[in-house]
Design a protein around this motif. Sequence first.
Motif, PDB file in Angstrom:
ATOM      1  N   PRO A   1       0.818  -1.170   0.252  1.00 25.33           N
ATOM      2  CA  PRO A   1       0.035   0.057   0.051  1.00 25.33           C
ATOM      3  C   PRO A   1       1.044   1.383  -0.054  1.00 25.33           C
ATOM      4  CG  PRO A   1       0.078  -0.979   2.121  1.00 25.33           C
ATOM      5  CD  PRO A   1       0.794  -1.963   1.272  1.00 25.33           C
ATOM      6  N   PRO A   2       0.323   2.431  -0.602  1.00 21.15           N
ATOM      7  CA  PRO A   2       1.410   3.534  -0.746  1.00 21.15           C
ATOM      8  C   PRO A   2       1.040   4.455   0.607  1.00 21.15           C
ATOM      9  CG  PRO A   2      -0.520   3.981  -2.110  1.00 21.15           C
ATOM     10  CD  PRO A   2      -0.804   2.302  -1.533  1.00 21.15           C
ATOM     11  N   VAL A   3       2.211   5.382   0.786  1.00 19.26           N
ATOM     12  CA  VAL A   3       1.919   6.003   1.850  1.00 19.26           C
ATOM     13  C   VAL A   3       1.163   7.349   1.323  1.00 19.26           C
ATOM     14  CG1 VAL A   3       3.395   7.536   3.555  1.00 19.26           C
ATOM     15  CG2 VAL A   3       4.286   5.500   3.001  1.00 19.26           C
ATOM     16  N   LEU A   4       0.195   7.848   2.036  1.00 15.65           N
ATOM     17  CA  LEU A   4      -0.664   8.886   1.555  1.00 15.65           C
ATOM     18  C   LEU A   4      -0.901   9.822   2.549  1.00 15.65           C
ATOM     19  CD1 LEU A   4      -3.738   6.741  -0.394  1.00 15.65           C
ATOM     20  CD2 LEU A   4      -1.449   7.651  -1.444  1.00 15.65           C
ATOM     21  N   PRO A   5      -0.372  11.197   2.292  1.00 17.44           N
ATOM     22  CA  PRO A   5      -0.547  12.277   3.367  1.00 17.44           C
ATOM     23  C   PRO A   5      -1.985  12.197   3.733  1.00 17.44           C
ATOM     24  CG  PRO A   5       0.596  13.025   1.397  1.00 17.44           C
ATOM     25  CD  PRO A   5       0.142  11.364   0.937  1.00 17.44           C
TER      26      PRO A   5
ATOM     27  N   TYR B   1      -2.982   3.615   6.626  1.00 22.56           N
ATOM     28  CA  TYR B   1      -3.160   2.296   6.151  1.00 22.56           C
ATOM     29  C   TYR B   1      -3.917   1.204   7.238  1.00 22.56           C
ATOM     30  CZ  TYR B   1      -2.519  -2.563   4.444  1.00 22.56           C
ATOM     31  OH  TYR B   1      -2.984  -3.923   4.205  1.00 22.56           O
ATOM     32  N   VAL B   2      -4.938   0.665   6.804  1.00 25.99           N
ATOM     33  CA  VAL B   2      -5.231  -0.479   7.863  1.00 25.99           C
ATOM     34  C   VAL B   2      -5.415  -1.683   7.263  1.00 25.99           C
ATOM     35  CG1 VAL B   2      -7.752  -1.240   8.931  1.00 25.99           C
ATOM     36  CG2 VAL B   2      -7.176   1.358   8.314  1.00 25.99           C
ATOM     37  N   ARG B   3      -5.918  -2.132   6.024  1.00 24.84           N
ATOM     38  CA  ARG B   3      -5.683  -3.218   5.616  1.00 24.84           C
ATOM     39  C   ARG B   3      -5.917  -3.459   4.020  1.00 24.84           C
ATOM     40  NH1 ARG B   3     -11.125  -5.828   5.481  1.00 24.84           N
ATOM     41  NH2 ARG B   3     -12.650  -4.575   6.854  1.00 24.84           N
ATOM     42  N   PRO B   4      -5.659  -4.716   3.348  1.00 28.19           N
ATOM     43  CA  PRO B   4      -6.100  -5.018   2.150  1.00 28.19           C
ATOM     44  C   PRO B   4      -7.716  -5.118   1.886  1.00 28.19           C
ATOM     45  CG  PRO B   4      -5.125  -6.771   2.737  1.00 28.19           C
ATOM     46  CD  PRO B   4      -4.947  -5.796   3.985  1.00 28.19           C
ATOM     47  N   LEU B   5      -8.180  -4.887   0.992  1.00 26.07           N
ATOM     48  CA  LEU B   5      -9.589  -5.189   0.602  1.00 26.07           C
ATOM     49  C   LEU B   5      -9.851  -6.181  -0.473  1.00 26.07           C
ATOM     50  CD1 LEU B   5     -11.497  -1.724   1.258  1.00 26.07           C
ATOM     51  CD2 LEU B   5     -11.427  -3.651   2.742  1.00 26.07           C
TER      52      LEU B   5
ATOM     53  N   ALA C   1      -5.614  -2.987 -10.473  1.00 27.48           N
ATOM     54  CA  ALA C   1      -5.548  -2.116  -9.241  1.00 27.48           C
ATOM     55  C   ALA C   1      -5.651  -2.989  -8.076  1.00 27.48           C
ATOM     56  CB  ALA C   1      -6.443  -0.998  -9.456  1.00 27.48           C
ATOM     57  N   ASP C   2      -5.310  -2.418  -6.865  1.00 26.67           N
ATOM     58  CA  ASP C   2      -5.590  -2.836  -5.647  1.00 26.67           C
ATOM     59  C   ASP C   2      -6.497  -2.147  -4.763  1.00 26.67           C
ATOM     60  OD1 ASP C   2      -3.943  -5.200  -5.835  1.00 26.67           O
ATOM     61  OD2 ASP C   2      -2.224  -3.764  -5.689  1.00 26.67           O
ATOM     62  N   VAL C   3      -7.225  -2.682  -3.791  1.00 29.96           N
ATOM     63  CA  VAL C   3      -8.111  -1.664  -3.070  1.00 29.96           C
ATOM     64  C   VAL C   3      -7.689  -1.851  -1.484  1.00 29.96           C
ATOM     65  CG1 VAL C   3     -10.434  -1.171  -2.443  1.00 29.96           C
ATOM     66  CG2 VAL C   3      -9.924  -1.803  -4.654  1.00 29.96           C
ATOM     67  N   PHE C   4      -7.412  -0.859  -1.087  1.00 31.35           N
ATOM     68  CA  PHE C   4      -7.117  -0.920   0.360  1.00 31.35           C
ATOM     69  C   PHE C   4      -7.903  -0.044   1.406  1.00 31.35           C
ATOM     70  CE2 PHE C   4      -3.073  -0.896  -2.122  1.00 31.35           C
ATOM     71  CZ  PHE C   4      -2.310  -2.019  -1.625  1.00 31.35           C
ATOM     72  N   LEU C   5      -7.911  -0.576   2.626  1.00 31.53           N
ATOM     73  CA  LEU C   5      -8.878   0.364   3.522  1.00 31.53           C
ATOM     74  C   LEU C   5      -7.964   1.158   4.338  1.00 31.53           C
ATOM     75  CD1 LEU C   5     -11.840   0.720   4.914  1.00 31.53           C
ATOM     76  CD2 LEU C   5     -10.709  -1.145   6.827  1.00 31.53           C
ATOM     77  N   TYR C   6      -8.216   2.649   4.254  1.00 32.40           N
ATOM     78  CA  TYR C   6      -7.476   3.417   4.954  1.00 32.40           C
ATOM     79  C   TYR C   6      -8.350   4.141   5.997  1.00 32.40           C
ATOM     80  CZ  TYR C   6      -3.198   3.295   1.708  1.00 32.40           C
ATOM     81  OH  TYR C   6      -2.243   3.116   1.102  1.00 32.40           O
ATOM     82  N   GLU C   7      -7.688   4.926   6.855  1.00 31.05           N
ATOM     83  CA  GLU C   7      -8.233   5.934   7.858  1.00 31.05           C
ATOM     84  C   GLU C   7      -8.110   7.231   7.517  1.00 31.05           C
ATOM     85  OE1 GLU C   7      -9.967   5.881  12.210  1.00 31.05           O
ATOM     86  OE2 GLU C   7      -7.950   6.094  12.097  1.00 31.05           O
ATOM     87  N   GLN C   8      -9.041   8.037   7.064  1.00 31.95           N
ATOM     88  CA  GLN C   8      -8.688   9.336   6.921  1.00 31.95           C
ATOM     89  C   GLN C   8      -8.528  10.207   8.035  1.00 31.95           C
ATOM     90  OE1 GLN C   8     -11.252  11.108   3.963  1.00 31.95           O
ATOM     91  NE2 GLN C   8     -10.245  13.221   3.779  1.00 31.95           N
ATOM     92  N   GLU C   9      -7.454  10.961   8.235  1.00 28.69           N
ATOM     93  CA  GLU C   9      -7.179  11.723   9.473  1.00 28.69           C
ATOM     94  C   GLU C   9      -8.185  12.924   9.805  1.00 28.69           C
ATOM     95  OE1 GLU C   9      -3.184  12.679   9.453  1.00 28.69           O
ATOM     96  OE2 GLU C   9      -2.467  10.659   9.228  1.00 28.69           O
ATOM     97  N   MET C  10      -8.716  13.611   8.573  1.00 31.25           N
ATOM     98  CA  MET C  10      -9.472  14.752   8.865  1.00 31.25           C
ATOM     99  C   MET C  10     -10.103  14.833   7.699  1.00 31.25           C
ATOM    100  SD  MET C  10      -8.623  18.908   9.819  1.00 31.25           S
ATOM    101  CE  MET C  10      -7.808  18.317  11.213  1.00 31.25           C
ATOM    102  N   PRO C  11     -11.466  14.897   7.554  1.00 28.87           N
ATOM    103  CA  PRO C  11     -12.406  14.436   8.636  1.00 28.87           C
ATOM    104  C   PRO C  11     -12.064  12.954   8.987  1.00 28.87           C
ATOM    105  CG  PRO C  11     -13.613  14.453   6.670  1.00 28.87           C
ATOM    106  CD  PRO C  11     -12.328  15.265   6.343  1.00 28.87           C
ATOM    107  N   ARG C  12     -12.214  12.338  10.263  1.00 24.91           N
ATOM    108  CA  ARG C  12     -12.190  11.086  10.791  1.00 24.91           C
ATOM    109  C   ARG C  12     -12.986  10.162  10.099  1.00 24.91           C
ATOM    110  NH1 ARG C  12      -7.384   9.593  13.012  1.00 24.91           N
ATOM    111  NH2 ARG C  12      -7.484  11.196  14.488  1.00 24.91           N
ATOM    112  N   ARG C  13     -12.570   9.358   9.311  1.00 22.81           N
ATOM    113  CA  ARG C  13     -13.581   8.094   8.725  1.00 22.81           C
ATOM    114  C   ARG C  13     -12.556   7.062   7.964  1.00 22.81           C
ATOM    115  NH1 ARG C  13     -15.871  12.294   4.020  1.00 22.81           N
ATOM    116  NH2 ARG C  13     -13.982  12.670   2.788  1.00 22.81           N
ATOM    117  N   VAL C  14     -13.274   6.101   7.863  1.00 24.75           N
ATOM    118  CA  VAL C  14     -12.433   4.840   6.815  1.00 24.75           C
ATOM    119  C   VAL C  14     -12.924   5.372   5.515  1.00 24.75           C
ATOM    120  CG1 VAL C  14     -12.300   3.199   8.882  1.00 24.75           C
ATOM    121  CG2 VAL C  14     -14.540   3.328   7.301  1.00 24.75           C
ATOM    122  N   VAL C  15     -12.043   4.762   4.525  1.00 31.82           N
ATOM    123  CA  VAL C  15     -12.364   5.029   3.067  1.00 31.82           C
ATOM    124  C   VAL C  15     -11.644   3.959   2.306  1.00 31.82           C
ATOM    125  CG1 VAL C  15     -12.246   7.571   3.431  1.00 31.82           C
ATOM    126  CG2 VAL C  15     -10.071   6.210   2.808  1.00 31.82           C
TER     127      VAL C  15
END
Length: 375
Positions: free
Chosen positions: A13-17, A21-25, A31-45
């Motif tokens: 998974p890439p490092v995204l500002p 990163y949480v886990r692969p989906l 393409a690959d799909v990953f689960l990330y948590e966005q810092e602001m606003p706080r949510r999973v994407v």
Amino acid sequence: MPAVMNRRSAATPPVLPGFSYVRPLGSGGFADVFLYEQEMPRRVVAVKVLLADALNPEVLSSFAAEADVMARLSAHPSILTIYQASISADGRPYLATEFCPDSYGVRYKQAPASLAETLDVGVRMASALETAHRAGVLHRDVKPTNVLIASLGTPVLADFGIAASLSAADDGDESFAMSVPWSAPEVVSGSTSGTVASEVWSLGATLYTLLAGRSPFASDDKTKNTRDAMISRIIRAHYTELGRADVPPAVEELLRSTMAKDPSKRPESMAALAEKLRWLQYELGQVPSPIEIAGGLGAGVSAASAGAPRGPVITTVNPDSRRAARAAAASGRDPDAATRRASARRPIGLVVGLAVGAVVLVGAVVAVLLAVGVI
């Protein structure tokens, strides 16, 4: 995007500002799909990332087109919401969208859906596709896997990765990856890469799949479900009834009409199909699902910007700064324009400052004279 893994292992998974990163989906062809948590606003994407070895001009163009189409259409409540599209530090384009924990591509394999749920999905997907069609866009990959289930349990249409404009989709020479079990006869035969009528077929085939627990032309003998065998059965277009006691003849007849071999005998539009599905809901004593067709989503980018290089979002700077002047010089614009604007404004600021200072000084002198009784 649902939490489903395919057989291929996901890339790193890439490092995204702004994202953790949480886990692969899941993993796909490009393409690959990953689960990330966005810092602001706080949510999973859900973050869809192109594979490094798939970065050729055609794939990059398709990826950019998907981001643009989803940005235009995701105002619709039944189309997946896009949050951001950019390029990671290691050069891989990515797309951040709402996270959907499930999909009908998973559910139909576990158990057939209820009739009420299927009709509701049908109305909402028909509304979403009618909205896309009115915006001049064909989805071209309508199937259960691309009908996701949002956190609140509502269906949303995803994956416009092979979408095309209505004006260009009739090019039979165009190469694209079709999903055979839900494709219309004219698509699998190569007569067209997609039309409104072929999408009506695909949605009908998708609804059939939800009720049957298998695609319409799949055989119970899995050895007979090769690509060529499936295409042969689709071209013949012989409809097999579901045979469910809770599915009335009127539902069978509507599904049969959506998968008519002759495209002119199918419902003429997604809006017409949505109305027919709603009427079935009414006749069966169910609460009709809303038909939500958004307008005004067809405005695209200008021709000048459509072919421009795409890349990471760059923070803007003060147009009067030295940095802006240097950027203007580097891009071939007037290198001194920003500097001249800034310089022209400095005398005005100086005059205003002197005037304010004089007023303050006069006020202070008057106050002193009053205090000593001179005035």
